[in-house]
Design a protein around this motif. Structure first.
Motif, PDB file in Angstrom:
ATOM      1  N   MET A 117       0.823  -1.205   0.000  1.00 27.87           N
ATOM      2  CA  MET A 117       0.000   0.000   0.000  1.00 27.87           C
ATOM      3  C   MET A 117       0.857   1.256   0.000  1.00 27.87           C
ATOM      4  O   MET A 117       1.708   1.448   0.873  1.00 27.87           O
ATOM      5  CB  MET A 117      -0.920   0.009   1.218  1.00 27.87           C
ATOM      6  CG  MET A 117      -1.810  -1.229   1.316  1.00 27.87           C
ATOM      7  SD  MET A 117      -3.066  -1.097   2.579  1.00 27.87           S
ATOM      8  CE  MET A 117      -4.216   0.020   1.790  1.00 27.87           C
ATOM      9  N   PHE A 122       0.371   5.645  -0.729  1.00 22.29           N
ATOM     10  CA  PHE A 122      -0.649   6.692  -0.758  1.00 22.29           C
ATOM     11  C   PHE A 122      -0.008   8.011  -1.202  1.00 22.29           C
ATOM     12  O   PHE A 122       1.173   8.252  -0.960  1.00 22.29           O
ATOM     13  CB  PHE A 122      -1.251   6.906   0.636  1.00 22.29           C
ATOM     14  CG  PHE A 122      -1.780   5.658   1.279  1.00 22.29           C
ATOM     15  CD1 PHE A 122      -0.947   4.827   2.003  1.00 22.29           C
ATOM     16  CD2 PHE A 122      -3.116   5.324   1.168  1.00 22.29           C
ATOM     17  CE1 PHE A 122      -1.428   3.675   2.612  1.00 22.29           C
ATOM     18  CE2 PHE A 122      -3.609   4.177   1.776  1.00 22.29           C
ATOM     19  CZ  PHE A 122      -2.761   3.359   2.498  1.00 22.29           C
ATOM     20  N   TYR A 157      -0.710  12.164  -0.664  1.00 19.23           N
ATOM     21  CA  TYR A 157      -1.445  13.172   0.076  1.00 19.23           C
ATOM     22  C   TYR A 157      -1.074  14.558  -0.449  1.00 19.23           C
ATOM     23  O   TYR A 157       0.002  14.763  -1.018  1.00 19.23           O
ATOM     24  CB  TYR A 157      -1.090  13.128   1.567  1.00 19.23           C
ATOM     25  CG  TYR A 157      -1.663  11.975   2.327  1.00 19.23           C
ATOM     26  CD1 TYR A 157      -1.071  10.712   2.278  1.00 19.23           C
ATOM     27  CD2 TYR A 157      -2.792  12.137   3.137  1.00 19.23           C
ATOM     28  CE1 TYR A 157      -1.599   9.643   3.005  1.00 19.23           C
ATOM     29  CE2 TYR A 157      -3.312  11.076   3.867  1.00 19.23           C
ATOM     30  CZ  TYR A 157      -2.709   9.844   3.794  1.00 19.23           C
ATOM     31  OH  TYR A 157      -3.233   8.789   4.519  1.00 19.23           O
ATOM     32  N   SER A 178      -4.122  20.530   7.165  1.00 13.45           N
ATOM     33  CA  SER A 178      -3.679  19.166   7.440  1.00 13.45           C
ATOM     34  C   SER A 178      -3.572  18.385   6.128  1.00 13.45           C
ATOM     35  O   SER A 178      -3.720  18.947   5.045  1.00 13.45           O
ATOM     36  CB  SER A 178      -4.663  18.489   8.384  1.00 13.45           C
ATOM     37  OG  SER A 178      -4.121  17.277   8.847  1.00 13.45           O
ATOM     38  N   LEU A 179      -3.320  17.105   6.239  1.00 14.74           N
ATOM     39  CA  LEU A 179      -3.101  16.275   5.064  1.00 14.74           C
ATOM     40  C   LEU A 179      -4.436  15.802   4.492  1.00 14.74           C
ATOM     41  O   LEU A 179      -5.317  15.372   5.234  1.00 14.74           O
ATOM     42  CB  LEU A 179      -2.259  15.056   5.417  1.00 14.74           C
ATOM     43  CG  LEU A 179      -0.781  15.277   5.644  1.00 14.74           C
ATOM     44  CD1 LEU A 179      -0.508  15.948   6.957  1.00 14.74           C
ATOM     45  CD2 LEU A 179      -0.025  13.954   5.564  1.00 14.74           C
ATOM     46  N   LEU A 209      -5.931  13.089   1.671  1.00 11.03           N
ATOM     47  CA  LEU A 209      -5.583  11.944   0.832  1.00 11.03           C
ATOM     48  C   LEU A 209      -6.067  12.177  -0.599  1.00 11.03           C
ATOM     49  O   LEU A 209      -7.246  12.489  -0.818  1.00 11.03           O
ATOM     50  CB  LEU A 209      -6.217  10.677   1.397  1.00 11.03           C
ATOM     51  CG  LEU A 209      -5.938   9.374   0.663  1.00 11.03           C
ATOM     52  CD1 LEU A 209      -4.450   9.026   0.693  1.00 11.03           C
ATOM     53  CD2 LEU A 209      -6.753   8.230   1.270  1.00 11.03           C
ATOM     54  N   LEU A 216       2.814  14.699  -0.667  1.00  8.46           N
ATOM     55  CA  LEU A 216       3.496  13.727   0.189  1.00  8.46           C
ATOM     56  C   LEU A 216       3.170  12.315  -0.264  1.00  8.46           C
ATOM     57  O   LEU A 216       2.012  11.956  -0.443  1.00  8.46           O
ATOM     58  CB  LEU A 216       3.049  13.906   1.638  1.00  8.46           C
ATOM     59  CG  LEU A 216       3.478  15.215   2.297  1.00  8.46           C
ATOM     60  CD1 LEU A 216       2.486  15.629   3.349  1.00  8.46           C
ATOM     61  CD2 LEU A 216       4.856  15.052   2.916  1.00  8.46           C
ATOM     62  N   LYS A 240       2.693   2.061   3.745  1.00 10.92           N
ATOM     63  CA  LYS A 240       2.171   1.417   4.944  1.00 10.92           C
ATOM     64  C   LYS A 240       2.580  -0.052   4.945  1.00 10.92           C
ATOM     65  O   LYS A 240       1.843  -0.912   4.475  1.00 10.92           O
ATOM     66  CB  LYS A 240       0.653   1.542   4.955  1.00 10.92           C
ATOM     67  CG  LYS A 240      -0.011   1.168   6.229  1.00 10.92           C
ATOM     68  CD  LYS A 240      -1.459   1.640   6.203  1.00 10.92           C
ATOM     69  CE  LYS A 240      -2.111   1.461   7.537  1.00 10.92           C
ATOM     70  NZ  LYS A 240      -3.458   2.040   7.558  1.00 10.92           N
ATOM     71  N   ASN A 287       0.718  -1.701  10.134  1.00 11.57           N
ATOM     72  CA  ASN A 287      -0.299  -0.726  10.535  1.00 11.57           C
ATOM     73  C   ASN A 287       0.246   0.691  10.584  1.00 11.57           C
ATOM     74  O   ASN A 287      -0.482   1.645  10.380  1.00 11.57           O
ATOM     75  CB  ASN A 287      -0.875  -1.105  11.899  1.00 11.57           C
ATOM     76  CG  ASN A 287      -1.791  -2.307  11.815  1.00 11.57           C
ATOM     77  OD1 ASN A 287      -2.449  -2.517  10.802  1.00 11.57           O
ATOM     78  ND2 ASN A 287      -1.820  -3.107  12.853  1.00 11.57           N
ATOM     79  N   GLU A 288       1.547   0.808  10.893  1.00 12.81           N
ATOM     80  CA  GLU A 288       2.146   2.139  10.928  1.00 12.81           C
ATOM     81  C   GLU A 288       2.307   2.666   9.503  1.00 12.81           C
ATOM     82  O   GLU A 288       2.600   1.913   8.583  1.00 12.81           O
ATOM     83  CB  GLU A 288       3.512   2.106  11.611  1.00 12.81           C
ATOM     84  CG  GLU A 288       3.468   1.679  13.066  1.00 12.81           C
ATOM     85  CD  GLU A 288       3.682   0.186  13.229  1.00 12.81           C
ATOM     86  OE1 GLU A 288       3.941  -0.245  14.355  1.00 12.81           O
ATOM     87  OE2 GLU A 288       3.577  -0.545  12.228  1.00 12.81           O
ATOM     88  N   GLN A 289       2.139   3.951   9.349  1.00 17.03           N
ATOM     89  CA  GLN A 289       2.244   4.574   8.036  1.00 17.03           C
ATOM     90  C   GLN A 289       3.370   5.592   8.077  1.00 17.03           C
ATOM     91  O   GLN A 289       3.483   6.366   9.020  1.00 17.03           O
ATOM     92  CB  GLN A 289       0.922   5.247   7.667  1.00 17.03           C
ATOM     93  CG  GLN A 289       0.835   5.690   6.230  1.00 17.03           C
ATOM     94  CD  GLN A 289      -0.594   5.912   5.770  1.00 17.03           C
ATOM     95  OE1 GLN A 289      -1.526   5.263   6.247  1.00 17.03           O
ATOM     96  NE2 GLN A 289      -0.781   6.848   4.856  1.00 17.03           N
ATOM     97  N   PHE A 290       4.199   5.575   7.033  1.00 18.69           N
ATOM     98  CA  PHE A 290       5.380   6.420   6.978  1.00 18.69           C
ATOM     99  C   PHE A 290       5.284   7.362   5.783  1.00 18.69           C
ATOM    100  O   PHE A 290       4.669   7.027   4.765  1.00 18.69           O
ATOM    101  CB  PHE A 290       6.646   5.557   6.890  1.00 18.69           C
ATOM    102  CG  PHE A 290       6.798   4.650   8.078  1.00 18.69           C
ATOM    103  CD1 PHE A 290       6.283   3.368   8.049  1.00 18.69           C
ATOM    104  CD2 PHE A 290       7.431   5.093   9.224  1.00 18.69           C
ATOM    105  CE1 PHE A 290       6.398   2.527   9.152  1.00 18.69           C
ATOM    106  CE2 PHE A 290       7.557   4.262  10.330  1.00 18.69           C
ATOM    107  CZ  PHE A 290       7.039   2.984  10.292  1.00 18.69           C
ATOM    108  N   PHE A 291       5.939   8.512   5.926  1.00 21.99           N
ATOM    109  CA  PHE A 291       5.832   9.554   4.912  1.00 21.99           C
ATOM    110  C   PHE A 291       7.190   9.938   4.362  1.00 21.99           C
ATOM    111  O   PHE A 291       8.206   9.882   5.067  1.00 21.99           O
ATOM    112  CB  PHE A 291       5.170  10.799   5.507  1.00 21.99           C
ATOM    113  CG  PHE A 291       3.696  10.634   5.721  1.00 21.99           C
ATOM    114  CD1 PHE A 291       3.216   9.993   6.848  1.00 21.99           C
ATOM    115  CD2 PHE A 291       2.798  11.105   4.781  1.00 21.99           C
ATOM    116  CE1 PHE A 291       1.849   9.819   7.035  1.00 21.99           C
ATOM    117  CE2 PHE A 291       1.437  10.945   4.959  1.00 21.99           C
ATOM    118  CZ  PHE A 291       0.966  10.289   6.094  1.00 21.99           C
ATOM    119  N   GLY A 292       7.165  10.362   3.111  1.00 20.06           N
ATOM    120  CA  GLY A 292       8.337  10.970   2.515  1.00 20.06           C
ATOM    121  C   GLY A 292       8.457  12.410   2.973  1.00 20.06           C
ATOM    122  O   GLY A 292       7.572  12.942   3.656  1.00 20.06           O
ATOM    123  N   PRO A 293       9.539  13.069   2.567  1.00 15.97           N
ATOM    124  CA  PRO A 293       9.784  14.441   3.013  1.00 15.97           C
ATOM    125  C   PRO A 293       8.897  15.468   2.322  1.00 15.97           C
ATOM    126  O   PRO A 293       8.823  16.612   2.759  1.00 15.97           O
ATOM    127  CB  PRO A 293      11.256  14.672   2.661  1.00 15.97           C
ATOM    128  CG  PRO A 293      11.506  13.740   1.526  1.00 15.97           C
ATOM    129  CD  PRO A 293      10.661  12.526   1.786  1.00 15.97           C
TER     130      PRO A 293
END
Lengths: 112, 113
Positions: free
Chosen positions: A31, A33, A35, A42-43, A45, A92, A96, A99-105
């Motif tokens: 997965m 995403f 944003y 805020s973000l 989607l 962004l 995922k 369960n944790e979701q991580f983001f690029g810079p």
């Protein structure tokens, strides 16, 4: 965890042009995403990009304006097409692995 | 309508005190809730995840609580430091099974020396 890089980090573009943002993840993830974060907001989607299927867009976002590719499990691109000043924002990429979701810079886009 | 609400006003506290940030939600039934830190011009950084069947989760100076009856999560930073100054976002999965994170508006924390 997942480490995510994006290119370009920022760009200034002319109205009516298109920009493709690249997102690379350091591990295979199903997965991903995209944003958007407008100044002071805020973000929001834009779409979910799963490998092997068409991207799923949220209300208010369409494929013609934000085409997405997901050629493999570590890479995705988002194109912002026919840009207008209203598209100025931070874009962004996110992944995922569990369960944790991580983001690029993020990619800071300014449209003149 | 569905809403995720965080205090839009900045929270100012003194170094060494405990900062408490609030996240309230309506018309969601999240399986889990996440907290992120975001510095200006950067993407959000994952801090903690708490599941619906967990009351509390800790990580170093951070503590998160999750009350599904009140539909509220509290985020605590103990012994706060100026380096903790940032915007903190809560996020929850908006639709069970689809795993799409929906974000609150964020609260800016300012820790003064």
């Amino acid at each position: 965890s997942a480490v995510i890089s994006q290119k370009p980090s920022r760009d200034i573009c002319q109205r009516g042009t298109s920009l493709t943002i690249q997102c690379q993840v350091d591990s295979q993830v199903t997965m991903m995403f995209w944003y958007r974060q407008q100044p002071g907001q805020s973000l929001t989607l834009i779409a979910t990009a799963n490998q092997g299927s068409e991207a799923t867009y949220e209300s208010g976002f369409v494929i013609d304006k934000f085409p997405i590719s997901r050629p493999n499990l570590t890479f995705s691109t988002l194109t912002v097409s026919n840009m207008s000043p209203e598209d100025s924002s931070i874009y962004l990429c996110s992944a995922k692995p569990y369960n944790e979701q991580f983001f690029g810079p993020g990619t800071r886009l300014t449209v003149l | 309508s569905q809403k995720i609400e965080q205090n839009s006003e900045a929270l100012n506290i003194q170094e060494g005190k405990t900062a408490t940030l609030t996240c309230n939600y309506t018309n969601y039934s999240p399986a889990y809730l996440q907290w992120y830190r975001q510095d200006p011009g950067r993407g959000p950084v994952f801090l903690l995840l708490i599941r619906e069947n967990e009351k509390e989760k800790r990580k170093e100076r951070l503590k998160v609580t999750f009350d599904t009856t009140l539909k509220q999560s509290l985020f605590h930073i103990t012994a706060s430091q100026p380096a903790d100054s940032a915007t903190y976002l809560c996020a929850l999965d908006g639709t069970t099974g689809f795993q799409k994170l929906v974000f609150g508006t964020g609260t800016r924390l300012l820790v003064s020396p």
